[in-house]
Design an enzyme around this catalytic site. Structure first.
Site, PDB file in Angstrom:
ATOM      1  CE1 TYR A  49      -3.207  -2.856   0.078  1.00  0.00           C
ATOM      2  CE2 TYR A  49      -3.607  -2.443   2.395  1.00  0.00           C
ATOM      3  CZ  TYR A  49      -3.869  -3.156   1.251  1.00  0.00           C
ATOM      4  OH  TYR A  49      -4.805  -4.166   1.265  1.00  0.00           O
ATOM      5  CB  SER A 152      -5.773 -11.645   2.006  1.00  0.00           C
ATOM      6  OG  SER A 152      -6.536 -10.712   1.278  1.00  0.00           O
ATOM      7  CD1 TRP A 203     -10.428  -8.288  -0.033  1.00  0.00           C
ATOM      8  CD2 TRP A 203     -10.624  -6.869  -1.756  1.00  0.00           C
ATOM      9  NE1 TRP A 203     -10.110  -8.977  -1.191  1.00  0.00           N
ATOM     10  CE2 TRP A 203     -10.217  -8.128  -2.261  1.00  0.00           C
ATOM     11  CE3 TRP A 203     -10.786  -5.815  -2.657  1.00  0.00           C
ATOM     12  CZ2 TRP A 203      -9.996  -8.370  -3.615  1.00  0.00           C
ATOM     13  CZ3 TRP A 203     -10.581  -6.041  -4.018  1.00  0.00           C
ATOM     14  CH2 TRP A 203     -10.184  -7.305  -4.470  1.00  0.00           C
ATOM     15  CB  CYS A 205     -17.875  -3.146   1.025  1.00  0.00           C
ATOM     16  SG  CYS A 205     -17.306  -4.303   2.284  1.00  0.00           S
ATOM     17  N   GLY A 209     -15.998   1.743  -6.237  1.00  0.00           N
ATOM     18  CA  GLY A 209     -16.761   2.896  -6.711  1.00  0.00           C
ATOM     19  C   GLY A 209     -17.578   2.639  -7.966  1.00  0.00           C
ATOM     20  CG  PHE A 212     -21.159   4.947  -5.793  1.00  0.00           C
ATOM     21  CD1 PHE A 212     -22.248   5.237  -4.996  1.00  0.00           C
ATOM     22  CD2 PHE A 212     -20.169   4.114  -5.281  1.00  0.00           C
ATOM     23  CE1 PHE A 212     -22.356   4.717  -3.717  1.00  0.00           C
ATOM     24  CE2 PHE A 212     -20.274   3.591  -4.009  1.00  0.00           C
ATOM     25  CZ  PHE A 212     -21.372   3.886  -3.227  1.00  0.00           C
TER      26      PHE A 212
END
Length: 294
Positions: A49, A152, A203, A205, A209, A212
């Site tokens: 990250y 993960s 992760w 969720c 984006g 939208f």
């Protein structure tokens, strides 16, 4: 104050976009304190990250007392392509014993802490030697560097393979869960975790984006349905409906919040008070699939 299980708070604050938030270290400290006050006491990190671990370590250095108030999740195993000197030449995974031990030490240094609360193998390594990974976990436990372990993006069989070599249970499988991607609801991942009473971390969720902004037929259906259900249950945003939809699943997923906007974090916390009926949950499922149940 939120009440969660012994490993995670009911919602997790994700820090993968921390460098993009444009905050000073003091502002970051205020943000951490604010979400702790909301009951979000688990934070999610990973070496890939970017500068997030180092930035968070600087925050902890400003107020070392925060470390006792939070649980830090980090990961290991992803090695991105180096476009500078060409080493590594390709992105790859490495879950060897040596790689795990080295990665943890480097994360602890960046985070300015002496232990991780949870370490996850970030991606399934096709060359994973489960015995070697188990040896690394044992050494990290004995040294007090890691309290719990998980994975993960593992399949059920990959999860079972690693678990077969461990005395302590894996505490999570962090997987993508959202209304636009139903894979883990169909491939046995969530069934296996519910059977083992292992709580998944969820992760993406909000589907990065796309729910939208994407104008595909699927996303348009989802937006319309999520808005409709939101009105019915008293939600103030589509985000809240999605988090409630994820948490409705019987494996009890823990959503990871990716926003550095405290108002959006507060809205996510409010979703814990929202409840969908079976019919409302399936209405979202139907909107995603484009057809009804068989």
């Amino acid at each position: 104050m939120l009440k969660g299980n012994s490993v995670f708070s009911p919602l997790v604050q994700g820090y993968w976009r921390m460098a993009a938030w444009g905050m000073t270290t003091q502002q970051q400290l205020s943000f951490v304190k604010q979400h702790i006050e909301l009951g979000i006491t688990t934070v999610d990190h990973a070496p890939v990250y970017g500068a997030a671990e180092s930035m968070f370590g600087d925050v902890l250095a400003l107020d070392p007392s925060l470390r006792e108030q939070i649980k830090i999740v980090s990961k290991c195993g992803i090695y991105p392509e180096n476009t500078g000197d060409g080493n590594p030449r390709v992105s790859h995974y490495n879950s060897s014993k040596e790689a795990i031990l080295t990665s943890v030490d480097e994360s602890l240094s960046r985070l300015k802490t002496d232990h991780l609360d949870v370490l996850l193998l970030h991606r399934p390594d096709l060359l994973m030697d489960a015995d070697g990974a188990a040896e690394a976990f044992a050494e990290l436990t004995a040294a007090g560097k890691v309290k719990h372990f998980g994975v993960s993006n593992f399949t059920p069989s990959q999860f079972d393979l690693l678990q077969s070599r461990l005395e302590a249970p894996l505490v999570t499988n962090q997987v993508e869960i959202n209304p636009a991607n139903l894979q883990v609801t169909e491939d046995g991942t969530l069934d296996q975790l519910q059977q083992a009473r292992v709580q998944p971390m969820a992760w993406s969720c909000l589907a990065g984006g796309r729910i939208f902004t994407d104008n595909s037929e699927q996303m348009v259906r989802l937006r319309e349905t999520l808005t409709e259900v939101g009105h019915e249950i008293g939600a103030t945003s589509i985000d809240q409906v999605i988090f409630a939809w994820v948490m409705k699943m019987p494996s009890k997923p823990v959503p990871i919040i990716g926003s550095g906007n405290i108002e959006r974090v507060q809205a996510a916390v409010a979703s814990l008070e929202l409840n969908l009926t079976h019919e409302q949950w399936y209405r979202v499922w139907v909107a995603s699939k484009g057809h009804g149940v068989a």
